[in-house]
Design a protein around this motif. Structure first.
Motif, PDB file in Angstrom:
ATOM      1  N   TYR A 135      44.079  43.002  49.520  1.00 44.92           N
ATOM      2  CA  TYR A 135      42.651  43.104  49.210  1.00 44.92           C
ATOM      3  C   TYR A 135      42.340  44.159  48.146  1.00 44.92           C
ATOM      4  O   TYR A 135      41.633  43.874  47.175  1.00 44.92           O
ATOM      5  CB  TYR A 135      41.869  43.416  50.495  1.00 44.92           C
ATOM      6  N   GLU A 136      42.831  45.373  48.336  1.00 47.74           N
ATOM      7  CA  GLU A 136      42.444  46.489  47.464  1.00 47.74           C
ATOM      8  C   GLU A 136      42.770  46.260  45.979  1.00 47.74           C
ATOM      9  O   GLU A 136      41.892  46.446  45.132  1.00 47.74           O
ATOM     10  CB  GLU A 136      43.050  47.806  47.954  1.00 47.74           C
ATOM     11  N   PRO A 137      43.998  45.872  45.633  1.00 49.98           N
ATOM     12  CA  PRO A 137      44.271  45.646  44.201  1.00 49.98           C
ATOM     13  C   PRO A 137      43.429  44.511  43.614  1.00 49.98           C
ATOM     14  O   PRO A 137      42.978  44.595  42.473  1.00 49.98           O
ATOM     15  CB  PRO A 137      45.756  45.293  44.153  1.00 49.98           C
ATOM     16  N   LEU A 138      43.200  43.471  44.407  1.00 51.77           N
ATOM     17  CA  LEU A 138      42.376  42.361  43.931  1.00 51.77           C
ATOM     18  C   LEU A 138      40.935  42.812  43.725  1.00 51.77           C
ATOM     19  O   LEU A 138      40.316  42.509  42.702  1.00 51.77           O
ATOM     20  CB  LEU A 138      42.419  41.201  44.929  1.00 51.77           C
ATOM     21  N   SER A 139      40.413  43.528  44.693  1.00 48.75           N
ATOM     22  CA  SER A 139      39.043  44.022  44.616  1.00 48.75           C
ATOM     23  C   SER A 139      38.870  44.932  43.396  1.00 48.75           C
ATOM     24  O   SER A 139      37.896  44.794  42.640  1.00 48.75           O
ATOM     25  CB  SER A 139      38.701  44.781  45.899  1.00 48.75           C
ATOM     26  N   HIS A 140      39.807  45.829  43.206  1.00 57.67           N
ATOM     27  CA  HIS A 140      39.746  46.743  42.056  1.00 57.67           C
ATOM     28  C   HIS A 140      39.771  45.952  40.745  1.00 57.67           C
ATOM     29  O   HIS A 140      38.966  46.211  39.838  1.00 57.67           O
ATOM     30  CB  HIS A 140      40.896  47.738  42.107  1.00 57.67           C
ATOM     31  N   TYR A 141      40.676  44.995  40.645  1.00 56.50           N
ATOM     32  CA  TYR A 141      40.760  44.186  39.424  1.00 56.50           C
ATOM     33  C   TYR A 141      39.432  43.488  39.156  1.00 56.50           C
ATOM     34  O   TYR A 141      38.919  43.508  38.027  1.00 56.50           O
ATOM     35  CB  TYR A 141      41.889  43.149  39.528  1.00 56.50           C
ATOM     36  N   LEU A 142      38.882  42.855  40.181  1.00 59.22           N
ATOM     37  CA  LEU A 142      37.650  42.095  39.996  1.00 59.22           C
ATOM     38  C   LEU A 142      36.467  42.991  39.649  1.00 59.22           C
ATOM     39  O   LEU A 142      35.646  42.638  38.799  1.00 59.22           O
ATOM     40  CB  LEU A 142      37.356  41.263  41.248  1.00 59.22           C
ATOM     41  N   GLU A 143      36.383  44.139  40.268  1.00 54.85           N
ATOM     42  CA  GLU A 143      35.296  45.074  39.958  1.00 54.85           C
ATOM     43  C   GLU A 143      35.348  45.524  38.500  1.00 54.85           C
ATOM     44  O   GLU A 143      34.312  45.704  37.857  1.00 54.85           O
ATOM     45  CB  GLU A 143      35.347  46.292  40.875  1.00 54.85           C
ATOM     46  N   GLU A 144      36.552  45.697  37.990  1.00 53.69           N
ATOM     47  CA  GLU A 144      36.732  46.202  36.625  1.00 53.69           C
ATOM     48  C   GLU A 144      36.726  45.111  35.550  1.00 53.69           C
ATOM     49  O   GLU A 144      36.395  45.382  34.404  1.00 53.69           O
ATOM     50  CB  GLU A 144      38.055  46.968  36.525  1.00 53.69           C
ATOM     51  N   ASN A 145      37.116  43.879  35.918  1.00 56.60           N
ATOM     52  CA  ASN A 145      37.405  42.885  34.880  1.00 56.60           C
ATOM     53  C   ASN A 145      36.722  41.535  35.017  1.00 56.60           C
ATOM     54  O   ASN A 145      36.857  40.711  34.119  1.00 56.60           O
ATOM     55  CB  ASN A 145      38.920  42.625  34.841  1.00 56.60           C
TER      56      ASN A 145
END
Length: 75
Positions: A41-51
């Motif tokens: 979840y965390e890496p996906l969430s971070h990616y989506l928030e940024e990109n």
């Protein structure tokens, strides 16, 4: 072996649907930088928030990720 979130999301792609998760899947398909092998979840969430300017609300991702987890438990 468990599917990645991207692999799961692609099963929800439907060009005829106006459902938010289907639209998310369609847009993720065209995102060449999407982390296609990620399961967490965390890496996906971070990616989506940024990109992911194509994702109008992170709630859509949260709902899709919940479905992903539910499917993983069924296997």
């Amino acid at each position: 072996m468990r599917k990645s979130f991207y692999q799961f999301l692609m099963t929800l792609r439907d060009p005829e649907s106006h459902d938010e998760i289907s639209q998310f899947a369609a847009n993720a398909f065209f995102d060449q930088s999407f982390p296609k092998l990620e399961q967490a979840y965390e890496p996906l969430s971070h990616y989506l928030e940024e990109n992911a300017g194509y994702l109008p609300s992170m709630t859509i991702f949260d709902d899709a990720f919940l479905k992903y987890q539910e499917q993983a438990r069924e296997l």
